[in-house]
Design a protein around this motif. Sequence first.
Motif, PDB file in Angstrom:
ATOM      1  N   ILE A 102       0.843  -1.195   0.000  1.00 35.47           N
ATOM      2  CA  ILE A 102       0.000   0.000   0.000  1.00 35.47           C
ATOM      3  C   ILE A 102       0.881   1.249   0.000  1.00 35.47           C
ATOM      4  N   THR A 103       2.001   1.204   0.729  1.00 33.03           N
ATOM      5  CA  THR A 103       2.888   2.368   0.779  1.00 33.03           C
ATOM      6  C   THR A 103       3.447   2.671  -0.609  1.00 33.03           C
ATOM      7  N   PHE A 104       4.027   1.657  -1.249  1.00 37.17           N
ATOM      8  CA  PHE A 104       4.675   1.942  -2.525  1.00 37.17           C
ATOM      9  C   PHE A 104       3.675   2.137  -3.659  1.00 37.17           C
TER      10      PHE A 104
ATOM     11  N   ILE B  78       0.833   3.815  -3.295  1.00 40.77           N
ATOM     12  CA  ILE B  78       0.420   5.216  -3.180  1.00 40.77           C
ATOM     13  C   ILE B  78       1.563   6.154  -3.561  1.00 40.77           C
ATOM     14  N   LEU B  79       2.776   5.885  -3.054  1.00 37.05           N
ATOM     15  CA  LEU B  79       3.903   6.774  -3.356  1.00 37.05           C
ATOM     16  C   LEU B  79       4.207   6.797  -4.845  1.00 37.05           C
ATOM     17  N   SER B  80       4.183   5.635  -5.506  1.00 31.26           N
ATOM     18  CA  SER B  80       4.547   5.663  -6.926  1.00 31.26           C
ATOM     19  C   SER B  80       3.418   6.255  -7.768  1.00 31.26           C
TER      20      SER B  80
ATOM     21  N   TYR C 141       1.417   8.599  -6.796  1.00 31.88           N
ATOM     22  CA  TYR C 141       1.447  10.034  -6.564  1.00 31.88           C
ATOM     23  C   TYR C 141       2.581  10.694  -7.348  1.00 31.88           C
ATOM     24  N   ALA C 142       3.735  10.033  -7.379  1.00 36.35           N
ATOM     25  CA  ALA C 142       4.878  10.576  -8.131  1.00 36.35           C
ATOM     26  C   ALA C 142       4.535  10.610  -9.612  1.00 36.35           C
TER      27      ALA C 142
ATOM     28  N   SER D 250       1.990  13.324 -10.365  1.00 39.73           N
ATOM     29  CA  SER D 250       2.541  14.677 -10.262  1.00 39.73           C
ATOM     30  C   SER D 250       3.302  15.044 -11.521  1.00 39.73           C
ATOM     31  N   ILE D 251       4.113  14.100 -12.025  1.00 43.63           N
ATOM     32  CA  ILE D 251       4.890  14.365 -13.236  1.00 43.63           C
ATOM     33  C   ILE D 251       3.957  14.511 -14.436  1.00 43.63           C
TER      34      ILE D 251
ATOM     35  N   ASN E 168       0.795  15.464 -14.460  1.00 44.08           N
ATOM     36  CA  ASN E 168       0.066  16.732 -14.405  1.00 44.08           C
ATOM     37  C   ASN E 168       0.918  17.885 -14.889  1.00 44.08           C
ATOM     38  N   TYR E 169       2.201  17.890 -14.485  1.00 43.89           N
ATOM     39  CA  TYR E 169       3.096  18.967 -14.886  1.00 43.89           C
ATOM     40  C   TYR E 169       3.263  18.974 -16.404  1.00 43.89           C
TER      41      TYR E 169
END
Lengths: 244, 55
Positions: B23-25, B27-29, B31-32, B35-36, B38-39
């Motif tokens: 679940i940690t990785f 969500i973190l991946s 989200y990363a 983010s990229i 969206n930019y």
Amino acid sequence: MWLWINKFAAPKNFYQIAGTIIPWTSILCALLFLYGLIGGLILAPPDYQQGDAFRIIYVHVPSALLSMLIYISLAIAAVINLVWRIKLADIIIAVSAPLGAAFTFLALSTGAFWGKPMWGTWWVWDARLTSELILLFIYLGVIALRAAIPLQESAARASAILLIVGIVNIPIIHYSVAWWNTLHQGETLTLTGASLIAPAMLHPLWAMILAFICYAKTIILIRARTEILRREKQSQWIQAFLRN
Amino acid sequence: MISLRHFLAMGGYSFYVWSAYGITFAILSYYAFASIRNYKRLQRRLKKLLAQQPQ
């Protein structure tokens, strides 16, 4: 110093500096994750009481720590925004609140996956868990408040005030394991005294904490750049930047 | 050397340990990645808008 801060806080300069920092924090983040995961999952020996389940510490503690670190940074940004009206502070708040909420959610869910085999329950209304849940609600409150107020300046001020008021929850989370002796175990890490953990277990934990910090910094910088592009799209420098 | 099966078993706690890491990785991946994306998406859109405008 003041001049320097003002210069850095100008969206244009921040945008450029962030652009040069991002690749480096990403690489550092990847290396720290690599070391932390190998050290935590493979090299560290199983705990004598908790067996291999203790390895959840390497994702749980960094998530919980980051949920609070981000909150403290946002409360500081909120003060800066209210007092000095620095635009960048509100941009940082806007992009970091969802990340803070994500780390809070992770702290709670990895905690549940740790609590089930160790305590026999996914959830308990323990002081630490309850105050962390309140933190999640404060983050969601900040996000909802910003979404509900259409005028950017009012949204910024309202969320800044909520962030500052909500800071009372942070010491409650931190000291909850000392004040109320319930299920959650006490502090593992201390900056002042000896940590209650063997070096082979401790070093990967610090690596994971630093990896999470690097990750958060990188993500916040990327999202802040996106937000600057969105807010300042009419400005000269962005148009010049996009043209080449 | 520890075997892979031993590693994956996590001393009987495999479900809890791998769920927490999963679940940690996840969500973190995500989200990363988001983010990229969206930019890049916003940058592309603004560039297109700018190209349509007269200089």
